[in-house]
Design a protein around this motif. Structure first.
Motif, PDB file in Angstrom:
ATOM      1  N   PHE A 114      13.488  -1.951  -3.437  1.00 47.13           N
ATOM      2  CA  PHE A 114      12.743  -2.894  -2.251  1.00 47.13           C
ATOM      3  C   PHE A 114      12.448  -2.321  -0.971  1.00 47.13           C
ATOM      4  N   ALA A 115      13.561  -1.222  -0.548  1.00 43.41           N
ATOM      5  CA  ALA A 115      13.151  -0.421   0.594  1.00 43.41           C
ATOM      6  C   ALA A 115      12.232   0.682   0.129  1.00 43.41           C
ATOM      7  N   LEU A 116      12.027   1.098  -0.907  1.00 47.36           N
ATOM      8  CA  LEU A 116      10.974   2.058  -1.225  1.00 47.36           C
ATOM      9  C   LEU A 116       9.744   1.346  -1.048  1.00 47.36           C
ATOM     10  N   TYR A 117       9.476   0.108  -1.666  1.00 48.09           N
ATOM     11  CA  TYR A 117       8.362  -0.668  -1.512  1.00 48.09           C
ATOM     12  C   TYR A 117       7.795  -0.759   0.134  1.00 48.09           C
ATOM     13  N   VAL A 118       8.715  -1.232   0.610  1.00 52.38           N
ATOM     14  CA  VAL A 118       8.623  -1.073   2.305  1.00 52.38           C
ATOM     15  C   VAL A 118       8.068  -0.113   2.965  1.00 52.38           C
ATOM     16  N   SER A 119       8.762   1.053   2.535  1.00 47.66           N
ATOM     17  CA  SER A 119       8.504   2.349   3.290  1.00 47.66           C
ATOM     18  C   SER A 119       6.953   2.705   2.679  1.00 47.66           C
ATOM     19  N   GLY A 120       6.829   2.699   1.182  1.00 47.18           N
ATOM     20  CA  GLY A 120       5.267   3.029   0.520  1.00 47.18           C
ATOM     21  C   GLY A 120       4.551   2.151   1.461  1.00 47.18           C
ATOM     22  N   TYR A 121       4.807   0.891   1.240  1.00 45.56           N
ATOM     23  CA  TYR A 121       3.568   0.253   1.839  1.00 45.56           C
ATOM     24  C   TYR A 121       3.256   0.378   3.247  1.00 45.56           C
ATOM     25  N   THR A 122       4.102   0.324   4.054  1.00 46.85           N
ATOM     26  CA  THR A 122       4.152   0.728   5.522  1.00 46.85           C
ATOM     27  C   THR A 122       3.373   1.957   5.793  1.00 46.85           C
ATOM     28  N   LEU A 123       3.541   3.051   4.881  1.00 42.62           N
ATOM     29  CA  LEU A 123       3.068   4.431   5.197  1.00 42.62           C
ATOM     30  C   LEU A 123       1.622   4.158   4.985  1.00 42.62           C
ATOM     31  N   GLY A 124       1.178   3.513   4.068  1.00 45.11           N
ATOM     32  CA  GLY A 124      -0.116   3.265   3.531  1.00 45.11           C
ATOM     33  C   GLY A 124      -1.128   2.366   4.763  1.00 45.11           C
ATOM     34  N   ARG A 125      -0.355   1.376   5.178  1.00 46.72           N
ATOM     35  CA  ARG A 125      -0.799   0.200   6.051  1.00 46.72           C
ATOM     36  C   ARG A 125      -0.860   1.083   7.550  1.00 46.72           C
ATOM     37  N   PHE A 126      -0.427   2.018   7.653  1.00 41.29           N
ATOM     38  CA  PHE A 126      -0.272   2.601   9.116  1.00 41.29           C
ATOM     39  C   PHE A 126      -1.963   3.388   9.020  1.00 41.29           C
ATOM     40  N   TRP A 127      -2.264   4.202   8.154  1.00 43.92           N
ATOM     41  CA  TRP A 127      -3.466   4.967   8.409  1.00 43.92           C
ATOM     42  C   TRP A 127      -4.789   3.937   8.009  1.00 43.92           C
ATOM     43  N   ILE A 128      -4.329   2.862   7.353  1.00 38.72           N
ATOM     44  CA  ILE A 128      -5.490   1.838   6.910  1.00 38.72           C
ATOM     45  C   ILE A 128      -5.781   1.099   8.116  1.00 38.72           C
ATOM     46  N   GLU A 129      -4.649   0.658   8.928  1.00 41.47           N
ATOM     47  CA  GLU A 129      -4.911  -0.065  10.028  1.00 41.47           C
ATOM     48  C   GLU A 129      -5.652   0.491  11.213  1.00 41.47           C
ATOM     49  N   LEU A 130      -5.161   1.920  11.030  1.00 41.03           N
ATOM     50  CA  LEU A 130      -6.147   2.511  12.149  1.00 41.03           C
ATOM     51  C   LEU A 130      -7.567   2.727  11.731  1.00 41.03           C
ATOM     52  N   MET A 131      -7.886   2.208  10.516  1.00 40.63           N
ATOM     53  CA  MET A 131      -9.573   2.616  10.304  1.00 40.63           C
ATOM     54  C   MET A 131     -10.098   1.042  10.541  1.00 40.63           C
ATOM     55  N   ARG A 132      -9.421   0.186  10.668  1.00 41.35           N
ATOM     56  CA  ARG A 132      -9.876  -1.300  10.658  1.00 41.35           C
ATOM     57  C   ARG A 132     -10.656  -1.580  12.335  1.00 41.35           C
ATOM     58  N   THR A 133     -11.781  -2.296  12.104  1.00 44.95           N
ATOM     59  CA  THR A 133     -12.518  -2.390  13.228  1.00 44.95           C
ATOM     60  C   THR A 133     -12.537  -4.092  13.785  1.00 44.95           C
ATOM     61  N   ASP A 134     -11.814  -4.838  13.231  1.00 52.08           N
ATOM     62  CA  ASP A 134     -12.099  -6.238  13.408  1.00 52.08           C
ATOM     63  C   ASP A 134     -11.047  -6.383  14.613  1.00 52.08           C
ATOM     64  N   ASP A 135     -11.381  -7.616  15.439  1.00 49.21           N
ATOM     65  CA  ASP A 135     -10.444  -7.893  16.499  1.00 49.21           C
ATOM     66  C   ASP A 135      -8.912  -8.190  16.096  1.00 49.21           C
ATOM     67  N   ALA A 136      -8.226  -7.517  17.139  1.00 44.93           N
ATOM     68  CA  ALA A 136      -6.794  -7.346  16.802  1.00 44.93           C
ATOM     69  C   ALA A 136      -6.048  -7.367  18.261  1.00 44.93           C
ATOM     70  N   THR A 137      -4.602  -8.046  18.229  1.00 41.35           N
ATOM     71  CA  THR A 137      -3.952  -7.728  19.512  1.00 41.35           C
ATOM     72  C   THR A 137      -3.521  -6.185  19.274  1.00 41.35           C
ATOM     73  N   HIS A 138      -3.804  -5.448  20.780  1.00 45.37           N
ATOM     74  CA  HIS A 138      -3.376  -4.085  21.019  1.00 45.37           C
ATOM     75  C   HIS A 138      -2.064  -4.234  22.061  1.00 45.37           C
ATOM     76  N   VAL A 139      -1.219  -3.127  21.583  1.00 40.43           N
ATOM     77  CA  VAL A 139      -0.087  -2.927  22.608  1.00 40.43           C
ATOM     78  C   VAL A 139      -0.097  -1.192  22.809  1.00 40.43           C
ATOM     79  N   LEU A 140      -0.148  -1.056  24.018  1.00 44.28           N
ATOM     80  CA  LEU A 140      -0.138   0.606  24.380  1.00 44.28           C
ATOM     81  C   LEU A 140      -1.283   1.146  23.788  1.00 44.28           C
ATOM     82  N   GLY A 141      -2.135   0.576  23.575  1.00 42.10           N
ATOM     83  CA  GLY A 141      -3.642   1.237  22.839  1.00 42.10           C
ATOM     84  C   GLY A 141      -3.629   1.135  21.481  1.00 42.10           C
TER      85      GLY A 141
END
Length: 333
Positions: free
Chosen positions: A233-260
């Motif tokens: 489960f910990a490997l799942y969490v780490s692997g998923y969030t690693l991908g979500r990090f760079w994918i999230e940076l590509m998204r352009t839809d409206d979202a809440t921002h913190v420190l840019g």
């Protein structure tokens, strides 16, 4: 005309809608994808649980607690981080309850889902980390299936791209009045009119593919290293969030921002570090759990007599007790 046709064939078209009607009953693609994902996660988790030595039906019993908790948690996270969509001038707070229109934060779903699973595990008397290891691959496959719902809702995409797999996004309208734009999940694309930024990066597809790759990694690592105590489960969490990090940076839809940065970027970083730390530290807990700890049903009855089958140790203990009792009776006091 020829050039336009060639450009269209080099992109991925979007569905014209995400909702169909059977009479007055709406059939929502997003909801169907979420339900199908839950079914797959439970089915696969049940199989993996039994392969690890667990009792039949345990995952289904725990899911009765985990699934509703997870749905509530996912919606709470979404509404909390994107509160401006539902509260304020001109907004309708009641829409915060419209879970069928999309908007489930995986972070909240995992957090409250884990709480529900913990309650279920306590009631069944089985360890939560072992259960989490069994269901981890199914959970991330369910997330991949949920992203198909985002495709039908025409949401979660990135910036403009000229890559061959760019996604065409269309102007959608109110199905009851084609003159009123409606880019929400209930809108319908009449005439396939592309939006100005179309085609765009299909970030929902990137995440779908990434999730399936992580699922394969989990299965391989679990078989190769016999992981236990919540490390899958910990490997799942780490692997998923690693991908979500760079994918999230590509998204352009409206979202809440913190420190840019989008709030989900920060969440991905924090959860990745926590998952990685647990994966390393849990190694000290030793090999995978004893299968006997995962079983909750009583001993199986004998096929012929219907009596409970006793183990060799029980027979030996009973024999020793009877012998000792006989010795005391013969000697007298």
């Amino acid at each position: 005309m020829h050039t336009a046709s060639a450009a269209f064939l080099a992109t991925i078209p979007s569905p014209d809608r995400g909702v169909w009607y059977l009479g007055p009953i709406p059939i929502r693609a997003y909801a169907l994808c979420i339900i199908a994902g839950i079914v797959v996660a439970i089915w696969w988790g049940e199989r993996r649980w039994q392969q690890r030595g667990g009792s039949k039906g345990a995952i289904i019993d725990i899911a009765v607690w985990a699934v509703p908790f997870g749905l509530v948690g996912g919606r709470l996270y979404h509404v909390t981080t994107d509160w401006w969509r539902y509260f304020g001038a001109g907004k309708d707070p009641v829409k915060a309850l419209y879970i069928w229109d999309g908007g489930l934060g995986i972070w909240g779903a995992i957090a409250l889902g884990a709480l529900g699973a913990w309650i279920g595990c306590r009631r069944k008397g089985i360890p939560l980390p072992a259960m989490a290891d069994a269901v981890a691959p199914g959970i991330i496959v369910a997330q991949a299936m949920g992203r198909i719902g985002n495709y039908f809702n025409q949401e979660l995409y990135g910036a403009h791209t000229t890559l061959p797999w760019g996604l065409e996004i269309y102007q959608r309208f109110d199905p009851n009045n084609p003159t009123i734009p409606d880019q929400g999940p209930n809108g319908v694309a009449f005439g396939d009119i592309p939006l100005p930024e179309s085609p765009v990066h299909p970030t929902f597809l990137y995440e779908l593919i990434w999730n399936l790759l992580i699922a394969a990694l989990l299965v391989w690592a679990d078989r190769r290293f016999k992981l236990g105590h919540g490390r899958v489960f910990a490997l799942y969490v780490s692997g998923y969030t690693l991908g979500r990090f760079w994918i999230e940076l590509m998204r352009t839809d409206d979202a809440t921002h913190v420190l840019g940065l989008r709030v989900n970027v920060w969440t991905s970083i924090i959860v990745f570090l926590l998952g990685l730390a647990y994966f390393v530290l849990a190694r000290k807990r030793g090999p995978r759990e004893d299968p006997e700890l995962l079983r909750t049903e009583p001993p199986e009855p004998d096929d012929e007599t219907g009596d409970t089958v006793e183990s060799d140790d029980t027979v030996k203990t009973d024999s020793a007790t009877k012998s000792d009792s006989a010795t005391k009776t013969d000697g007298g006091e």
